[in-house]
Scaffold this motif. Structure first.
Motif, PDB file in Angstrom:
ATOM      1  N   ARG A  95       0.834  -1.203   0.000  1.00  0.00           N
ATOM      2  CA  ARG A  95       0.000   0.000   0.000  1.00  0.00           C
ATOM      3  C   ARG A  95       0.873   1.260   0.000  1.00  0.00           C
ATOM      4  O   ARG A  95       0.619   2.203  -0.751  1.00  0.00           O
ATOM      5  N   LEU A  96       1.893   1.272   0.847  1.00  0.00           N
ATOM      6  CA  LEU A  96       2.813   2.418   0.879  1.00  0.00           C
ATOM      7  C   LEU A  96       3.437   2.655  -0.499  1.00  0.00           C
ATOM      8  O   LEU A  96       3.510   3.795  -0.958  1.00  0.00           O
ATOM      9  N   LEU A  97       3.893   1.576  -1.116  1.00  0.00           N
ATOM     10  CA  LEU A  97       4.486   1.714  -2.446  1.00  0.00           C
ATOM     11  C   LEU A  97       3.492   2.307  -3.434  1.00  0.00           C
ATOM     12  O   LEU A  97       3.783   3.271  -4.126  1.00  0.00           O
ATOM     13  N   ARG A  98       2.315   1.712  -3.519  1.00  0.00           N
ATOM     14  CA  ARG A  98       1.319   2.113  -4.521  1.00  0.00           C
ATOM     15  C   ARG A  98       0.757   3.515  -4.295  1.00  0.00           C
ATOM     16  O   ARG A  98       0.553   4.260  -5.244  1.00  0.00           O
ATOM     17  N   GLU A  99       0.494   3.847  -3.038  1.00  0.00           N
ATOM     18  CA  GLU A  99      -0.215   5.093  -2.746  1.00  0.00           C
ATOM     19  C   GLU A  99       0.698   6.275  -2.429  1.00  0.00           C
ATOM     20  O   GLU A  99       0.275   7.420  -2.593  1.00  0.00           O
ATOM     21  N   GLU A 100       1.905   6.013  -1.964  1.00  0.00           N
ATOM     22  CA  GLU A 100       2.763   7.119  -1.536  1.00  0.00           C
ATOM     23  C   GLU A 100       4.115   7.155  -2.250  1.00  0.00           C
ATOM     24  O   GLU A 100       4.485   8.172  -2.833  1.00  0.00           O
ATOM     25  N   ILE A 101       4.842   6.062  -2.188  1.00  0.00           N
ATOM     26  CA  ILE A 101       6.228   6.080  -2.667  1.00  0.00           C
ATOM     27  C   ILE A 101       6.305   6.173  -4.186  1.00  0.00           C
ATOM     28  O   ILE A 101       6.972   7.061  -4.720  1.00  0.00           O
ATOM     29  N   ILE A 102       5.628   5.281  -4.889  1.00  0.00           N
ATOM     30  CA  ILE A 102       5.690   5.303  -6.358  1.00  0.00           C
ATOM     31  C   ILE A 102       5.154   6.618  -6.923  1.00  0.00           C
ATOM     32  O   ILE A 102       5.813   7.227  -7.771  1.00  0.00           O
ATOM     33  N   PRO A 103       4.003   7.113  -6.470  1.00  0.00           N
ATOM     34  CA  PRO A 103       3.547   8.417  -6.994  1.00  0.00           C
ATOM     35  C   PRO A 103       4.525   9.557  -6.717  1.00  0.00           C
ATOM     36  O   PRO A 103       4.639  10.482  -7.512  1.00  0.00           O
ATOM     37  N   SER A 104       5.276   9.477  -5.605  1.00  0.00           N
ATOM     38  CA  SER A 104       6.237  10.543  -5.310  1.00  0.00           C
ATOM     39  C   SER A 104       7.363  10.586  -6.338  1.00  0.00           C
ATOM     40  O   SER A 104       7.922  11.641  -6.609  1.00  0.00           O
ATOM     41  N   PHE A 105       7.703   9.440  -6.942  1.00  0.00           N
ATOM     42  CA  PHE A 105       8.730   9.428  -7.983  1.00  0.00           C
ATOM     43  C   PHE A 105       8.242  10.207  -9.200  1.00  0.00           C
ATOM     44  O   PHE A 105       8.982  10.986  -9.789  1.00  0.00           O
ATOM     45  N   ASP A 106       7.011   9.984  -9.577  1.00  0.00           N
ATOM     46  CA  ASP A 106       6.453  10.683 -10.735  1.00  0.00           C
ATOM     47  C   ASP A 106       6.315  12.176 -10.464  1.00  0.00           C
ATOM     48  O   ASP A 106       6.497  12.989 -11.361  1.00  0.00           O
ATOM     49  N   ASP A 107       6.017  12.530  -9.213  1.00  0.00           N
ATOM     50  CA  ASP A 107       5.860  13.940  -8.851  1.00  0.00           C
ATOM     51  C   ASP A 107       7.153  14.729  -9.033  1.00  0.00           C
ATOM     52  O   ASP A 107       7.113  15.946  -9.181  1.00  0.00           O
ATOM     53  N   LYS A 108       8.294  14.047  -9.019  1.00  0.00           N
ATOM     54  CA  LYS A 108       9.581  14.738  -9.181  1.00  0.00           C
ATOM     55  C   LYS A 108       9.802  15.210 -10.614  1.00  0.00           C
ATOM     56  O   LYS A 108      10.709  15.993 -10.866  1.00  0.00           O
ATOM     57  N   GLU A 109       8.992  14.731 -11.545  1.00  0.00           N
ATOM     58  CA  GLU A 109       9.069  15.120 -12.954  1.00  0.00           C
ATOM     59  C   GLU A 109      10.500  15.018 -13.479  1.00  0.00           C
ATOM     60  O   GLU A 109      11.047  15.956 -14.047  1.00  0.00           O
ATOM     61  N   ILE A 110      11.093  13.863 -13.291  1.00  0.00           N
ATOM     62  CA  ILE A 110      12.462  13.619 -13.745  1.00  0.00           C
ATOM     63  C   ILE A 110      12.453  13.361 -15.240  1.00  0.00           C
ATOM     64  O   ILE A 110      11.761  12.454 -15.719  1.00  0.00           O
ATOM     65  N   ASP A 111      13.211  14.151 -15.955  1.00  0.00           N
ATOM     66  CA  ASP A 111      13.346  13.937 -17.386  1.00  0.00           C
ATOM     67  C   ASP A 111      14.044  12.598 -17.594  1.00  0.00           C
ATOM     68  O   ASP A 111      15.120  12.364 -17.078  1.00  0.00           O
ATOM     69  N   GLY A 112      13.412  11.697 -18.306  1.00  0.00           N
ATOM     70  CA  GLY A 112      14.005  10.395 -18.556  1.00  0.00           C
ATOM     71  C   GLY A 112      13.463   9.284 -17.688  1.00  0.00           C
ATOM     72  O   GLY A 112      13.812   8.124 -17.884  1.00  0.00           O
ATOM     73  N   TYR A 113      12.615   9.592 -16.703  1.00  0.00           N
ATOM     74  CA  TYR A 113      11.969   8.543 -15.899  1.00  0.00           C
ATOM     75  C   TYR A 113      10.870   7.937 -16.758  1.00  0.00           C
ATOM     76  O   TYR A 113       9.989   8.639 -17.230  1.00  0.00           O
ATOM     77  N   ARG A 114      10.934   6.637 -16.979  1.00  0.00           N
ATOM     78  CA  ARG A 114      10.028   5.984 -17.923  1.00  0.00           C
ATOM     79  C   ARG A 114       8.987   5.075 -17.288  1.00  0.00           C
ATOM     80  O   ARG A 114       8.071   4.646 -17.961  1.00  0.00           O
ATOM     81  N   GLY A 115       9.119   4.760 -16.002  1.00  0.00           N
ATOM     82  CA  GLY A 115       8.089   3.926 -15.396  1.00  0.00           C
ATOM     83  C   GLY A 115       8.607   3.039 -14.283  1.00  0.00           C
ATOM     84  O   GLY A 115       9.795   3.052 -13.947  1.00  0.00           O
TER      85      GLY A 115
END
Length: 123
Positions: free
Chosen positions: A20-40
């Motif tokens: 749950r932590l991964l899905r709801e908090e940690i993984i979305p926080s990676f996308d929020d960083k808007e890293i150029d080149g982050y693909r998934g």
């Protein structure tokens, strides 16, 4: 393309909370960083009687993109405190692999067309 692979283990009792932590908090926080080149991101889970193993696989365009995410010491694992609280052990370092080839047959199965999507590493 670079795949960043990391492992963490938790108890069977804490596995759903960690996921749950991964899905709801940690993984979305990676996308929020808007890293150029982050693909998934991909998440794997394997249950054993004594522990549950999680494997995370992040995809980046280049090592430079990984460094934008993790910093110059990019091999050091990024494990937030809330994750550490439910994990029993984890890799201190992430492993990085260059994607050399990937064959995807799902498109053929979806469309019925006799084709495959093939990704080759740039040489």
């Amino acid at each position: 393309m670079i795949e960043r692979i990391w492992h963490g283990w938790t108890t069977p009792e804490n596995a759903d909370e960690y996921e749950r932590l991964l899905r709801e908090e940690i993984i979305p926080s990676f996308d929020d960083k808007e890293i150029d080149g982050y693909r998934g991101f991909r998440l794997l889970r394997r249950s054993r009687p004594e522990e549950v193993e999680f494997v995370t696989i992040m995809r980046f365009r280049s090592i430079e993109s990984v460094k934008q995410f993790a910093g110059e010491d990019y091999e050091t694992a990024h494990v937030p405190q809330e994750a550490r609280d439910v994990l029993i052990r984890f890799d201190d370092h992430a492993q990085h692999y260059e994607l050399r080839e990937q064959l995807d047959y799902w498109l053929r199965r979806l469309t019925g067309a006799s084709m495959k999507v093939r990704h080759l590493a740039r040489r």
